[in-house]
Design an enzyme around this catalytic site. Structure first.
Site, mmCIF file in Angstrom:
data_model
loop_
_atom_site.group_PDB
_atom_site.id
_atom_site.type_symbol
_atom_site.label_atom_id
_atom_site.label_comp_id
_atom_site.label_asym_id
_atom_site.label_seq_id
_atom_site.Cartn_x
_atom_site.Cartn_y
_atom_site.Cartn_z
ATOM 1 N N ARG A 1 -19.580 -50.187 -24.299
ATOM 2 C CA ARG A 1 -18.598 -49.387 -23.120
ATOM 3 C C ARG A 1 -17.768 -48.658 -24.267
ATOM 4 N NH1 ARG A 1 -21.786 -50.973 -21.074
ATOM 5 N NH2 ARG A 1 -22.120 -52.419 -19.630
ATOM 6 N N SER B 1 -15.750 -53.851 -13.197
ATOM 7 C CA SER B 1 -15.291 -54.975 -14.119
ATOM 8 C C SER B 1 -13.902 -54.293 -14.717
ATOM 9 C CB SER B 1 -16.168 -55.301 -15.336
ATOM 10 O OG SER B 1 -17.482 -55.730 -14.730
ATOM 11 N N GLU C 1 -11.455 -52.914 -19.556
ATOM 12 C CA GLU C 1 -12.496 -51.899 -19.708
ATOM 13 C C GLU C 1 -12.009 -50.914 -18.959
ATOM 14 O OE1 GLU C 1 -16.564 -53.326 -18.893
ATOM 15 O OE2 GLU C 1 -17.071 -51.625 -17.664
HETATM 16 C C1 FAD Z 1 -18.427 -51.453 -7.870
HETATM 17 C C2 FAD Z 1 -18.204 -50.833 -9.196
HETATM 18 C C3 FAD Z 1 -19.299 -51.539 -10.126
HETATM 19 C C4 FAD Z 1 -19.438 -51.112 -11.457
HETATM 20 N N1 FAD Z 1 -20.641 -51.550 -12.152
HETATM 21 C C5 FAD Z 1 -20.537 -51.020 -13.453
HETATM 22 C C6 FAD Z 1 -21.475 -51.366 -14.233
HETATM 23 O O1 FAD Z 1 -22.465 -52.277 -13.930
HETATM 24 N N2 FAD Z 1 -21.568 -50.733 -15.450
HETATM 25 C C7 FAD Z 1 -20.509 -50.039 -15.948
HETATM 26 O O2 FAD Z 1 -20.642 -49.605 -17.201
HETATM 27 N N3 FAD Z 1 -19.428 -49.543 -15.146
HETATM 28 C C8 FAD Z 1 -19.425 -50.135 -13.824
HETATM 29 N N4 FAD Z 1 -18.442 -49.704 -13.240
HETATM 30 C C9 FAD Z 1 -17.425 -48.813 -13.602
HETATM 31 C C10 FAD Z 1 -17.515 -47.376 -13.531
HETATM 32 O O3 FAD Z 1 -18.198 -47.058 -12.512
HETATM 33 C C11 FAD Z 1 -18.291 -46.764 -14.759
HETATM 34 O O4 FAD Z 1 -17.332 -46.964 -15.926
HETATM 35 C C12 FAD Z 1 -18.690 -45.215 -14.679
HETATM 36 O O5 FAD Z 1 -19.211 -44.693 -15.617
HETATM 37 C C13 FAD Z 1 -17.168 -44.406 -14.583
HETATM 38 O O6 FAD Z 1 -17.511 -43.102 -14.068
HETATM 39 P P1 FAD Z 1 -16.397 -42.271 -13.273
HETATM 40 O O7 FAD Z 1 -17.225 -40.791 -13.150
HETATM 41 O O8 FAD Z 1 -15.976 -42.757 -12.166
HETATM 42 O O9 FAD Z 1 -15.373 -42.213 -14.479
HETATM 43 P P2 FAD Z 1 -13.878 -42.031 -14.173
HETATM 44 O O10 FAD Z 1 -13.371 -43.486 -13.873
HETATM 45 O O11 FAD Z 1 -13.391 -40.973 -13.210
HETATM 46 O O12 FAD Z 1 -13.351 -41.850 -15.736
HETATM 47 C C14 FAD Z 1 -13.667 -42.811 -16.630
HETATM 48 C C15 FAD Z 1 -13.314 -42.469 -18.106
HETATM 49 O O13 FAD Z 1 -14.380 -41.277 -18.452
HETATM 50 C C16 FAD Z 1 -13.700 -39.797 -18.744
HETATM 51 N N5 FAD Z 1 -14.698 -38.745 -18.272
HETATM 52 C C17 FAD Z 1 -14.922 -38.748 -16.701
HETATM 53 N N6 FAD Z 1 -15.747 -37.731 -16.522
HETATM 54 C C18 FAD Z 1 -15.531 -37.115 -17.886
HETATM 55 C C19 FAD Z 1 -16.517 -36.021 -18.313
HETATM 56 N N7 FAD Z 1 -17.162 -35.111 -17.451
HETATM 57 N N8 FAD Z 1 -16.210 -35.564 -19.749
HETATM 58 C C20 FAD Z 1 -15.409 -36.476 -20.483
HETATM 59 N N9 FAD Z 1 -14.819 -37.648 -20.059
HETATM 60 C C21 FAD Z 1 -14.976 -37.927 -18.853
HETATM 61 C C22 FAD Z 1 -12.463 -40.222 -18.097
HETATM 62 O O14 FAD Z 1 -11.435 -39.206 -18.525
HETATM 63 C C23 FAD Z 1 -11.823 -41.535 -18.136
HETATM 64 O O15 FAD Z 1 -11.551 -41.795 -19.445
HETATM 65 C C24 FAD Z 1 -18.397 -50.080 -11.913
HETATM 66 C C25 FAD Z 1 -17.333 -49.700 -10.969
HETATM 67 C C26 FAD Z 1 -17.338 -50.234 -9.734
HETATM 68 C C27 FAD Z 1 -16.369 -49.595 -8.835
#
Ligand code: FAD
Length: 307
Positions: free
Chosen positions: A173, A226, A297
């Site tokens: 992560r 998480s 995280e």
């Molecule tokens: C129900 C649920 C289950 C989940 N299960 C998992 C799992 O199994 N495994 C896991 O790893 N995560 C999990 N997550 C967490 C999350 O979905 C992941 O971390 C996911 O990768 C975040 O993507 P996002 O687009 O929502 O990022 P955001 O929350 O929008 O951003 C997260 C970070 O990434 C950066 N970011 C976003 N887009 C870009 C871009 N284009 N360029 C540069 N930086 C960027 C943001 O600035 C921020 O620092 C879960 C979340 C939920 C709600």
């Protein structure tokens, strides 16, 4: 005070908003807004926005906001909303090309339909490809960067580059530049190399992984997955549950009864301050009872509300 006005920009095709709320762009449905919020029409439009944005304005990306807590006082500078339901997915030279705004479950299904294996884990990550690249999102043994052949990035000055995994230090992560410094460019696209699989096997596996999630995670309530990283050799959820914290609440934020490493916002009434206070409380109680300091995280950004 906002120094930027719409007249500073010309030729943009996306949506610009000033002093705009962002809670509906985060999966916790909580928190503050940003001085400037831009939803680009596509990657070239995003580059044009960055070129015209005064250089002193900081830029933060939000994908689907599924790993982000925005403090109630909001984010200074510009937030770019990267999620793009129409983002490009394609097969090119044996690789799968995905724009950063594509949702991970959509990439998982696209890979399955194109007879690729091992992309199924992405079906359960409710974020964008860009978010998965920034977080090295993963689960059930799969991690995003294990399959990245190259990425396209966008600098603050609006210029594109193509980079390879060797340009980054990649961990659990965690993704930084190769020298360990924080990422400074946005991800705009990635090319993935998945091994050959078969579509019916992949579809079955996706169904099975989603059923497992539904049984163990509070997917019907606003949450951000998480909250804490798993410490080496243990599970954050186990430690939180053994500390007796399931159901503990601060304001509208509750430790989920279904999965102790999830904080839920059942009434959509939690402030970001409630959620952050609960995170701190969980950390302190677990540390006092087990000696282990859990590391968040979720990404916490922005400023607290003025008192
Ligand atoms: C129900 C649920 C289950 C989940 N299960 C998992 C799992 O199994 N495994 C896991 O790893 N995560 C999990 N997550 C967490 C999350 O979905 C992941 O971390 C996911 O990768 C975040 O993507 P996002 O687009 O929502 O990022 P955001 O929350 O929008 O951003 C997260 C970070 O990434 C950066 N970011 C976003 N887009 C870009 C871009 N284009 N360029 C540069 N930086 C960027 C943001 O600035 C921020 O620092 C879960 C979340 C939920 C709600």
């Amino acid at each position: 005070m906002n120094m930027v006005e719409p007249r500073h920009f010309s030729g943009l095709r996306g949506k610009l908003a000033l002093d705009a709320p962002l809670s509906k762009y985060t999966s916790w449905r909580a928190g503050g807004g940003a001085d400037i919020v831009y939803t680009p029409a596509d990657r070239d439009d995003l580059a044009s926005f960055l070129r015209q944005l005064p250089i002193f304005e900081r830029v933060t990306a939000i994908g689907l906001g599924s790993n982000t807590l925005i403090r109630d006082g909001g984010v200074r500078g510009a937030v770019v909303l990267m999620h793009d339901p129409g983002g490009v997915l394609a097969v090119a030279d044996g690789l799968i090309y995905a724009e950063a705004g594509v949702a991970c479950p959509k990439l998982a299904r696209f890979a399955a339909v194109h007879d690729c294996g091992e992309a199924e884990f992405l079906a359960g990550i409710p974020g964008t490809v860009g978010g998965a690249l920034a977080m090295n999102g993963g689960c059930y043994g799969g991690e995003t960067w294990s399959y990245v052949a190259k990425v396209e990035t966008l600098k603050r000055d609006g210029s594109f580059s193509v980079r390879t995994p060797a340009d980054y230090t990649i961990g659990y992560r965690s993704v930084t530049r190769a020298d360990g410094r924080a990422l400074s460019e946005l991800f705009t696209a990635a090319w993935f190399r998945f091994p050959a699989g078969n579509r019916s096997g992949a579809r079955d596996k996706i169904r099975e992984l989603l059923a497992r999630r539904l049984a163990t995670q509070p997917l019907d309530l606003p949450n951000a997955g998480s909250v804490f990283r798993n410490p080496p050799g243990d599970h954050a959820a186990r430690l939180i549950e053994s500390a007796g914290l399931k159901g503990y609440a601060v304001g509208g934020a509750h430790v989920s009864e279904k999965h102790a490493n999830f904080i839920v916002n059942p009434e959509r009434s939690a402030s970001a301050a409630d959620i952050e206070a609960l995170i701190l409380h969980m950390q302190q109680i677990v540390a006092a009872k087990t000696g282990i300091t859990l590391e968040p995280e979720v990404r916490i950004i922005g400023e607290a509300a003025a008192a």
